[in-house]
Design a protein around this motif. Structure first.
Motif, short mmCIF file in Angstrom:
data_model
loop_
_atom_site.label_atom_id
_atom_site.label_comp_id
_atom_site.label_asym_id
_atom_site.label_seq_id
_atom_site.Cartn_x
_atom_site.Cartn_y
_atom_site.Cartn_z
N GLY A 63 0.81 -1.22 0.00
CA GLY A 63 0.00 0.00 0.00
C GLY A 63 0.83 1.26 0.00
N GLY A 64 2.16 1.13 0.09
CA GLY A 64 3.03 2.28 0.04
C GLY A 64 3.43 2.83 1.39
N LEU A 65 3.09 2.16 2.48
CA LEU A 65 3.46 2.62 3.81
C LEU A 65 4.88 2.19 4.13
CD1 LEU A 65 0.17 1.71 5.69
CD2 LEU A 65 0.85 3.94 4.82
N VAL A 66 5.66 3.12 4.70
CA VAL A 66 7.03 2.83 5.07
C VAL A 66 7.12 2.74 6.58
CG1 VAL A 66 9.40 3.69 4.99
CG2 VAL A 66 7.88 4.07 3.05
N GLY A 67 7.77 1.70 7.07
CA GLY A 67 7.88 1.54 8.51
C GLY A 67 8.98 0.58 8.88
N LYS A 68 9.08 0.33 10.18
CA LYS A 68 10.11 -0.56 10.71
C LYS A 68 9.43 -1.77 11.36
CE LYS A 68 12.73 1.20 13.91
NZ LYS A 68 13.76 1.67 14.84
N GLU A 80 5.96 -0.59 12.67
CA GLU A 80 5.82 0.70 13.32
C GLU A 80 5.96 1.77 12.25
OE1 GLU A 80 7.45 2.85 17.31
OE2 GLU A 80 8.94 1.86 16.06
N LEU A 81 4.86 2.51 12.01
CA LEU A 81 4.84 3.53 10.97
C LEU A 81 5.40 4.85 11.47
CD1 LEU A 81 1.34 2.77 9.47
CD2 LEU A 81 3.56 1.97 8.67
N ALA A 82 5.11 5.18 12.71
CA ALA A 82 5.63 6.37 13.37
C ALA A 82 5.77 6.02 14.84
CB ALA A 82 4.67 7.55 13.19
N GLN A 83 6.35 6.91 15.61
CA GLN A 83 6.55 6.61 17.02
C GLN A 83 5.20 6.41 17.70
OE1 GLN A 83 8.89 9.49 19.05
NE2 GLN A 83 9.30 8.14 20.77
N GLY A 84 4.97 5.20 18.20
CA GLY A 84 3.72 4.87 18.87
C GLY A 84 2.61 4.42 17.95
N VAL A 85 2.84 4.37 16.65
CA VAL A 85 1.81 3.94 15.70
C VAL A 85 2.25 2.61 15.10
CG1 VAL A 85 0.54 4.47 13.60
CG2 VAL A 85 1.24 6.32 15.13
N LYS A 86 1.60 1.53 15.53
CA LYS A 86 1.95 0.18 15.05
C LYS A 86 0.75 -0.42 14.34
CE LYS A 86 5.07 -0.59 18.87
NZ LYS A 86 5.31 -1.34 20.11
N VAL A 87 1.03 -1.13 13.27
CA VAL A 87 -0.02 -1.85 12.54
C VAL A 87 0.44 -3.29 12.35
CG1 VAL A 87 -0.93 0.16 11.31
CG2 VAL A 87 0.89 -1.15 10.28
N THR A 93 2.02 -9.04 2.09
CA THR A 93 1.72 -7.72 1.53
C THR A 93 2.88 -6.76 1.69
OG1 THR A 93 0.73 -6.92 3.59
CG2 THR A 93 -0.75 -7.96 1.99
N ILE A 94 3.98 -7.21 2.26
CA ILE A 94 5.16 -6.36 2.34
C ILE A 94 5.83 -6.39 0.99
CG2 ILE A 94 7.42 -6.09 3.41
CD1 ILE A 94 6.11 -7.03 6.02
N GLY A 95 5.94 -5.22 0.38
CA GLY A 95 6.44 -5.13 -0.99
C GLY A 95 7.94 -5.23 -1.11
N ASP A 96 8.67 -4.53 -0.23
CA ASP A 96 10.12 -4.50 -0.37
C ASP A 96 10.76 -4.19 0.97
OD1 ASP A 96 12.51 -4.73 -1.70
OD2 ASP A 96 12.43 -2.74 -2.63
N ILE A 97 12.01 -4.56 1.09
CA ILE A 97 12.81 -4.24 2.27
C ILE A 97 13.78 -3.14 1.87
CG2 ILE A 97 14.47 -5.11 3.95
CD1 ILE A 97 13.23 -7.90 3.52
N ILE A 98 13.79 -2.05 2.64
CA ILE A 98 14.69 -0.95 2.35
C ILE A 98 16.06 -1.30 2.92
CG2 ILE A 98 15.15 1.50 2.74
CD1 ILE A 98 12.12 1.87 3.08
N PRO A 99 17.11 -1.26 2.09
CA PRO A 99 18.42 -1.61 2.60
C PRO A 99 18.91 -0.59 3.62
CG PRO A 99 18.57 -0.81 0.34
CD PRO A 99 17.12 -0.92 0.68
N PRO A 100 19.78 -1.00 4.54
CA PRO A 100 20.32 -0.06 5.52
C PRO A 100 20.98 1.13 4.82
CG PRO A 100 20.96 -2.29 6.07
CD PRO A 100 20.32 -2.34 4.73
#
Length: 107
Positions: A63-68, A80-87, A93-100
């Motif tokens: 869906g285009g959401l970036v998180g950890k 975790e999309l933002a501090q204190g916001v977890k889904v 449905t995870i599209g890709d892993i962002i490299p370090p």
């Protein structure tokens, strides 16, 4: 005139079955190598990526959401999309892993 038409029809035999089916086999091979095989390869690579998810990975969902990644189990991943916001997201449905070191939109 009628004799000429019947003589032409008698000499024009149909080709063997394997020659008639050859274009269909050729089209099937083209579809296999140009469409089906590359798609299967991409799907296998995606499954390997998803199987290697671990806590702390930065991801982009379909869906285009970036998180950890905060937590991973067999079918789901807590993101975790933002501090204190977890889904909770379905792992597939995870599209890709962002490299370090990769830039994220909300960092």
């Amino acid at each position: 005139m009628v004799d000429l038409l019947s003589a032409a029809a008698a000499t024009g035999a149909t080709p063997p079955f394997w020659i008639q089916i050859l274009p269909f086999v050729g089209m099937g091979l083209i579809f296999w190598f140009l469409i089906i095989r590359p798609q299967m390869k991409r799907q296998k690579e995606h499954q390997e990526k998803i199987g290697g998810l671990k806590k702390g990975d930065k991801v982009v969902t379909a869906g285009g959401l970036v998180g950890k990644i905060v937590k991973v189990d067999e079918h789901y991943a807590d993101v975790e999309l933002a501090q204190g916001v977890k889904v909770k997201a379905v792992k597939s449905t995870i599209g890709d892993i962002i490299p370090p070191g990769g830039a994220a939109a909300n960092d």
